[in-house]
Design an enzyme around this catalytic site. Structure first.
Site, PDB file in Angstrom:
ATOM      1  N   LYS A  55    -106.826 -30.066 -42.169  1.00 17.96           N
ATOM      2  CA  LYS A  55    -107.447 -30.359 -40.876  1.00 17.96           C
ATOM      3  C   LYS A  55    -106.474 -31.080 -39.938  1.00 17.96           C
ATOM      4  O   LYS A  55    -106.377 -30.766 -38.751  1.00 17.96           O
ATOM      5  CB  LYS A  55    -108.703 -31.205 -41.085  1.00 17.96           C
ATOM      6  CG  LYS A  55    -109.823 -30.455 -41.804  1.00 17.96           C
ATOM      7  CD  LYS A  55    -110.934 -31.389 -42.291  1.00 17.96           C
ATOM      8  CE  LYS A  55    -111.970 -30.631 -43.108  1.00 17.96           C
ATOM      9  NZ  LYS A  55    -112.998 -31.496 -43.711  1.00 17.96           N
ATOM     10  N   GLN A  99    -115.827 -36.912 -44.404  1.00 20.68           N
ATOM     11  CA  GLN A  99    -115.411 -36.038 -45.507  1.00 20.68           C
ATOM     12  C   GLN A  99    -116.317 -36.266 -46.724  1.00 20.68           C
ATOM     13  O   GLN A  99    -116.449 -37.388 -47.216  1.00 20.68           O
ATOM     14  CB  GLN A  99    -113.945 -36.318 -45.880  1.00 20.68           C
ATOM     15  CG  GLN A  99    -113.366 -35.365 -46.910  1.00 20.68           C
ATOM     16  CD  GLN A  99    -113.220 -33.951 -46.370  1.00 20.68           C
ATOM     17  OE1 GLN A  99    -112.849 -33.757 -45.225  1.00 20.68           O
ATOM     18  NE2 GLN A  99    -113.530 -32.974 -47.200  1.00 20.68           N
ATOM     19  N   ASP A 124    -118.940 -31.480 -37.170  1.00 25.95           N
ATOM     20  CA  ASP A 124    -119.330 -30.758 -38.393  1.00 25.95           C
ATOM     21  C   ASP A 124    -120.714 -30.128 -38.250  1.00 25.95           C
ATOM     22  O   ASP A 124    -121.098 -29.272 -39.050  1.00 25.95           O
ATOM     23  CB  ASP A 124    -119.355 -31.739 -39.591  1.00 25.95           C
ATOM     24  CG  ASP A 124    -118.133 -31.567 -40.479  1.00 25.95           C
ATOM     25  OD1 ASP A 124    -117.498 -30.493 -40.418  1.00 25.95           O
ATOM     26  OD2 ASP A 124    -117.816 -32.506 -41.224  1.00 25.95           O
ATOM     27  N   GLY A 171    -128.425 -17.752 -50.021  1.00 20.58           N
ATOM     28  CA  GLY A 171    -128.145 -19.183 -50.114  1.00 20.58           C
ATOM     29  C   GLY A 171    -128.826 -19.918 -48.975  1.00 20.58           C
ATOM     30  O   GLY A 171    -128.975 -19.372 -47.878  1.00 20.58           O
TER      31      GLY A 171
END
Length: 934
Positions: A55, A99, A124, A171
């Site tokens: 990143k 994270q 995110d 999923g």
């Protein structure tokens, strides 16, 4: 025929190139701007470190300023949340990634942590707010999680239209499956989500035109399940044993690639498919966040609401009006005018300080229009200068819909509790809340009092210690042993350098150098620094200090000044930065040595401590008017014994915030001959700013007094001359207005006369003042009723000011700084006051010679003169002529950057009258309201 491979590496490279160009465009908008990203990690997991390095590398390539914030494994949930809050409040950061997983020895609620990220920085896309907006279809007002967003980008690359297609998502995780379902749905696909409990999974998969798999089971989806020609996006990353690999395993997806590519029309490989896109879309979200920030924080682009006034007749008292209006929360106002959350320090709900960091952020932005409000020579009847300043900004903002700031001085508590009362304007043109404005505000004046008196204490302590110790003993105490060694402090090193002693080891100084360093040798009679107090107290005008036996007979005569007369107040008003303030504080001259050398606060060793005491006071204070327009309240130097203007910093920040079409209106103390002259010759010299318009405030009744009207006695009815029409008396008094218009014209700036109307004024009187003003060269003359009507009563004034700001301006200073001191004083006396000449009395002549010798002759002049007359005699109204201006003394405010000649006798601390204002002031213990302040 095998499926076409959708290469995530190729598509992500295209995305990164596009983002690079976007960042370059943003830099063209603002040279100092860069998208900011923080990756917050708890612990030190190897897999997390690998992902973070990817990143950071991608961010650097695109031009994003990325920071890796590491917290140890011992970090608690509270510490993690605190770190997130810090990033949320940092306006230079536009994206924050937490994270996962959180590798802590303590139990941490991951959901709580991810939801603590500000939604506008949640690149995110994991907060409940962003997830909720996505599920509701608000795609333009949220962040889409990076993996689903990357999947959509890959689908677009195939050229297959999503609309109308049958899509199956395998999923239902929060990171991939659930948001992928919503994203496909709002792109008009018919979506089915399958999971571990779905019956006939193969049959459901076989219906899909578009298949997105993120189930976390290696090669679960077989080729024979897939519909011929389908688009297959494989989000899985799994490791399976492989003896042919050095690691003994290989990476596979959730789809059996070999068989699936024979059925599918398009397919992503693993690795090299979705993986690279996740990082690319994270960068895309960060750039998008930065764009949104830049678009919503364009200087001059305000989205401000104004408060509607409920006008009453007759007009109630100032305090009743003030309390009838509910102020906007100050953080709300700050956002409206383009201030960022980390640029504002809240002091309760109605006042705040503004960080100086905003100057750097806005330095490339053009300034707005700059207006100074001044007046005719003041009378006890009052001209309403402050009220006009506030009425004008309310008109420009709430009624003409222009960006506008008022910049005004903070009032001293001396007059507030003495004879004048509050100073926040009046009627329906006020700064609110008035109690906050007129009392402690944010403590700036108290900080000045503390700093000033620290200098005073240092002066007398130093003279005492020098008189009672030998050179060696004095030196040893000034540079004491610490751990067996002597060491100079940085401020002592500075003194050594000024003395030409290039040494840093205390043990190497010669006896002669020790004497020069340790002894300031101040002449007590030369001390010009006085203690201060923000209270009117006539009995402190001359005192004797040092009468305690402990001072061993070291007494001397001294005096107190009022705090707003302190040089430190002038420094605050004229400084341009924290560094500049530190330098100005260091240059303040407090006395002269017996050898004729100026002694500064830096010589005393106290200048660094002064900067510490003033570090918060330097930040301007944000308040608001009754109609919700912003006001900076900052610094409050007296105008008759100092330069009488609010701070340069407040003006500069406001001029950037309003934008090129906006206005900043500031007020200069007392009449144009006092505050305006100093505004131009002192404040504008140091600020580099050039005003567009002068607003000169006049009233019919004050002009009548200048025409020879009778004296007014406080508490007694006004004589009939002031409440009945008297054109002859008025016309005679207009001579003062003509002279003040002429004074403004000396500086080449257009003048608009604001005739502040009162109930007793007649139409003929108001017309006379306006016609005389225009004939005298005013750009325009406008009658105003803002006291009774708020901004609506000053719209005509606002329109005149707007037109005048577009007129040609040829701003110039009155005198050249290189001229001798006496010549500069003479120019002011003759051109501004109308004096025939000046007379330097012996003490003033001595100071001219001393300051010229000491190198201070190139400073501007700050005349300390009565404000009640153009001459030095307060009772001489109108336009006195044929007088010689006596200069009794001259003093130096070297740190502030001016010399101030004393004209006649000028008390520097007022006294209390027989019946001070404090008789009426009290506190209601139940409501905690202040009563009687106004």
């Amino acid at each position: 025929m095998s499926a076409q491979i959708i290469s995530g590496k190729e598509v992500s490279a295209q995305v990164r190139e596009r983002l690079k160009k976007d960042v370059e465009k943003m830099k063209l908008q603002d040279l100092n701007f860069r998208p900011g990203l923080v990756v917050l990690q708890v612990g030190d997991r190897d897999d997390s470190n690998l992902y973070i390095s990817m990143k950071l590398k991608a961010a650097a390539e695109i031009g994003i300023n990325a920071t890796h914030m590491r917290l140890p494994k011992t970090a608690t949930e509270e510490e993690v949340l605190h770190s997130i809050t810090e990033v949320n409040e940092n306006s230079s950061i536009h994206g924050l990634i937490v994270q996962l997983p959180l590798d802590s020895v303590h139990k941490i609620d991951t959901e709580k942590v991810t939801n603590a990220v500000a939604p506008e920085k949640d690149v995110d896309g994991l907060t409940s707010i962003n997830a909720g907006k996505l599920s509701r279809g608000d795609l333009g007002d949220c962040f889409i999680p990076c993996t689903p967003s990357g999947c959509m980008e890959l689908i677009r690359q195939t050229g297959v239209s999503v609309a109308g297609k049958r899509a199956v998502v395998l999923g239902r995780s929060k990171i991939v499956g659930a948001p992928m379902h919503d994203l496909l749905l709002w792109n008009h696909a018919t979506v089915t989500t399958c999971h571990s409990k779905t019956t006939d999974l193969a049959g459901e998969v076989g219906k899909a035109d578009i298949l997105v798999v993120g189930i976390g089971r290696a090669e679960m989806v077989k080729g024979e399940w897939i519909k011929k020609g389908a688009v297959v996006i494989d989000c899985g990353i799994n490791h399976v044993p492989d003896d042919t690999k050095p690691s003994g395993k290989r990476v596979v997806g959730d789809v059996h690639y070999a068989s699936a590519k024979e059925q599918a029309g398009f397919i992503t490989p693993v690795p090299g498919g979705v993986g690279p896109m996740t990082v690319a879309m994270l960068m895309a979200n960060t750039v998008l966040s930065a764009k949104r920030f830049l678009d919503s924080h364009q200087p001059g682009k305000w989205s401000i609401s104004h408060t509607k006034l409920n006008l009453q007749k007759p007009v109630p008292s100032d305090i009743v009006i003030s309390r009838s209006c509910v102020p906007k929360p100050i953080d709300h106002l700050a956002r409206e005018v383009g201030l960022l959350c980390d640029e504002v320090e809240l002091y309760g709900k109605t006042k705040a300080k503004v960080q100086l960091s905003i100057i750097k952020r806005l330095q490339a932005q053009p300034d707005g229009k700059y207006v100074v409000v001044t007046g005719i020579t003041p009378t006890p009847l009052g001209e309403g200068k402050s009220t006009t300043t506030i009425g004008l900004v309310q008109a420009l903002g709430a009624h003409m819909k222009l960006n506008v700031f008022a910049c005004v001085r903070q009032p001293s508590q001396g007059p507030t509790f003495g004879i004048k009362g509050g100073a926040a304007g009046g009627g329906y043109s006020q700064v609110i809340p008035m109690e906050e404005f007129n009392l402690h505000l944010t403590g700036d004046i108290h900080a000045i009092t503390a700093a000033n008196n620290l200098v005073a204490a240092a002066i007398d302590a130093r003279m005492f210690h020098e008189s009672t110790q030998s050179d060696k003993a004095l030196y040893n105490r000034l540079v004491p042993l610490n751990g067996g060694q002597r060491k100079f402090s940085p401020i002592q090193i500075n003194r050594l350098k000024r003395l030409g002693i290039e040494k840093t080891d205390p043990s190497t100084l010669t006896e002669e150098e020790i004497t020069r360093f340790a002894r300031l040798d101040m002449e007590p009679s030369s001390v010009t620094w006085h203690r201060v107090l923000d209270t009117n107290d006539r009995f402190l005008r001359k005192i004797t200090i040092g009468q305690s036996p402990t001072e061993k007979g070291h007494t001397r005569e001294a005096q107190f000044d009022i705090t707003v007369a302190s040089e430190i107040m002038a420094v605050l008003a004229l400084t341009s930065s924290l560094e500049d303030m530190r330098q100005r504080l260091a240059k303040m001259v407090v006395a002269t040595s017996r050898s004729g050398q100026p002694i500064t606060t830096e010589d005393l060793g106290v200048s660094g401590a002064l900067a510490v005491l003033m570090k918060d006071a330097i930040k301007p204070n944000l308040m608001q008017t009754l109609e919700g327009t912003p006001v900076f309240v900052h610094a409050g130097p007296f105008a008759n014994i100092a330069h009488g203007n609010s701070s340069i910093l407040a003006d500069k920040i406001a001029l950037k915030l309003v934008g090129p079409e906006g206005f900043v209106v500031t007020e200069a103390g007392f009449g144009a001959d006092i505050g305006m002259e100093k505004f131009f010759n002192i404040k504008c010299r140091y600020s580099g700013l050039r005003p567009h318009v002068v607003v000169l405030v006049a009233t019919v009744r004050a002009l009548k007094m200048h025409g020879g009207g009778p004296t007014v006695t406080a508490g007694m009815p006004l004589p009939k001359e002031y409440i009945e029409e008297n054109l002859e008396l008025l016309e005679k008094g207009c001579s003062n207005m003509r002279k003040q218009i002429e004074n403004a014209q000396h500086f080449g700036v257009p003048v608009v006369v604001a005739v502040n109307g009162f109930k007793a004024d007649t139409e003929a009187e108001l017309d006379l003042v306006c016609s005389v003003a225009k004939a005298a060269g005013a750009f325009d003359a406008v009658r105003c009723s803002h006291w009774a009507e708020g901004g609506a009563g000053a719209v005509a004034l606002g329109q005149a000011v707007q037109k005048a700001s577009e007129a040609p301006s040829n701003f110039k200073f009155l005198y050249n700084l290189e001229l001798p001191i006496a010549d500069k004083i003479r120019i002011i006396a003759q051109k501004i006051y109308g004096a025939d000449d000046i007379e330097l009395l012996p003490e003033a002549q001595h100071k001219v010679e001393l300051y010229t010798k000491q190198g201070f002759s190139n400073l501007p002049m700050c005349m300390a003169k009565t404000h009640l007359s153009l001459s030095h005699e307060a009772d001489k109204k109108g336009v006195p002529t044929g007088f010689i201006l006596p200069i009794r003394d001259i003093r130096a405010s070297v740190g502030a950057g001016f010399l101030f000649p004393l004209v006649g006798t000028m008390p520097t601390i007022p006294g209390l009258p027989t019946r001070p204002c404090f008789y009426d002031i009290d506190l209601d213990p139940e409501t905690e309201q202040v009563n009687g302040l106004f």
